[in-house]
Design an enzyme around this catalytic site. Structure first.
Site, PDB file in Angstrom:
ATOM      1  N   VAL A   1       0.835  -1.187   0.000  1.00  6.70           N
ATOM      2  CA  VAL A   1       0.000   0.000   0.000  1.00  6.70           C
ATOM      3  C   VAL A   1       0.876   1.245   0.000  1.00  6.70           C
ATOM      4  O   VAL A   1       1.925   1.278   0.645  1.00  6.70           O
ATOM      5  CB  VAL A   1      -0.887   0.025   1.267  1.00  6.70           C
ATOM      6  CG1 VAL A   1      -1.766   1.254   1.298  1.00  6.70           C
ATOM      7  CG2 VAL A   1      -1.718  -1.236   1.372  1.00  6.70           C
ATOM      8  N   CYS A   2       0.427   2.272  -0.722  1.00  5.93           N
ATOM      9  CA  CYS A   2       1.046   3.604  -0.646  1.00  5.93           C
ATOM     10  C   CYS A   2      -0.085   4.620  -0.724  1.00  5.93           C
ATOM     11  O   CYS A   2      -1.245   4.280  -0.527  1.00  5.93           O
ATOM     12  CB  CYS A   2       2.085   3.803  -1.744  1.00  5.93           C
ATOM     13  SG  CYS A   2       1.389   3.871  -3.408  1.00  5.93           S
ATOM     14  N   ALA A   3       0.221   5.854  -1.029  1.00  5.53           N
ATOM     15  CA  ALA A   3      -0.812   6.894  -1.076  1.00  5.53           C
ATOM     16  C   ALA A   3      -1.724   6.763  -2.289  1.00  5.53           C
ATOM     17  O   ALA A   3      -2.941   6.902  -2.188  1.00  5.53           O
ATOM     18  CB  ALA A   3      -0.167   8.280  -1.050  1.00  5.53           C
ATOM     19  N   THR A  63      -4.040   4.482  -0.180  1.00  8.68           N
ATOM     20  CA  THR A  63      -4.835   4.908   0.968  1.00  8.68           C
ATOM     21  C   THR A  63      -5.842   5.976   0.577  1.00  8.68           C
ATOM     22  O   THR A  63      -6.876   6.115   1.231  1.00  8.68           O
ATOM     23  CB  THR A  63      -3.943   5.440   2.109  1.00  8.68           C
ATOM     24  OG1 THR A  63      -3.113   6.487   1.607  1.00  8.68           O
ATOM     25  CG2 THR A  63      -3.089   4.339   2.707  1.00  8.68           C
TER      26      THR A  63
END
Length: 195
Positions: free
Chosen positions: A68-70, A96
């Site tokens: 997961v990242c932004a 996210t």
């Protein structure tokens, strides 16, 4: 390890229904991670993934791994890097941002556990804006050719959008306030080992 038939990218709703099945690794900077992360996610910034290969491999042998990242771009890069090492993983489409937009819960550490910081996107916007203003100011006060500073930043932003990469974010990620502390990395590695 993620099975060959498992998707390499999951949408937020799909990931939410299967969240209990995943080891979730957040590849953002520590400052971004403390601003809100998926429940149960451990923070291993993208530039530390190679150092965590044994632990990630161990986690993948026990079950599926979700990165997961932004926005999904850095987690896709991490998936590719890990695939080159024979480790199958999945990436959260939209990161996210998409998770929160779907109304899913983001966790934040207790106030005493947080390091004050801005998200990487905010840092990039601030730095790019400051450099553009500096270029304009230098152009007016020193020499018109210094307008090239502002033009260079504008060109970099266009290139960043076209390639879905961000050199400025990579540079900012190397600043001390964006680096994970050794104790934080050790704490993140422990759950990957199954402890």
């Amino acid at each position: 390890m993620t099975s060959p038939s498992a998707p390499s990218a999951l949408r937020a709703d799909e990931a939410r229904t299967r969240l209990h099945e995943f080891t979730v690794i957040d590849v953002r900077t520590p400052a971004e991670y403390v601003s809100g992360h998926l429940p149960g996610a451990v923070n291993i910034p993208l530039d530390h993934i190679r150092r965590a290969l044994p632990e990630i491999r161990h986690a993948a042998e026990r079950g599926d791994v979700l990165l997961v990242c932004a926005s999904g771009a850095r987690s896709e890069n991490a998936c590719k890097l890990l695939a080159e090492q024979g480790i199958g993983t999945a990436s959260l489409v939209g990161g996210t941002g998409a998770w929160a937009a779907e109304g899913h819960d983001l966790r934040t550490p207790a106030a005493c556990d947080t390091r004050a910081g801005w998200s990487m996107e905010r840092q990039v916007r601030f730095t790019a804006g400051s450099l553009v203003l500096l270029g304009l100011l230098l152009c007016l006060l020193v020499h018109p050719a210094l307008l090239l500073v502002s033009a260079g930043i504008a060109g970099g932003l266009v290139f960043s959008a076209l390639t879905n990469t961000c050199g400025m974010a990579a540079l900012l990620g190397k600043l001390p306030h964006n680096r994970p502390r050794a104790a934080d990395l050790d704490a993140a590695h422990a759950p990957l080992r199954g402890r």
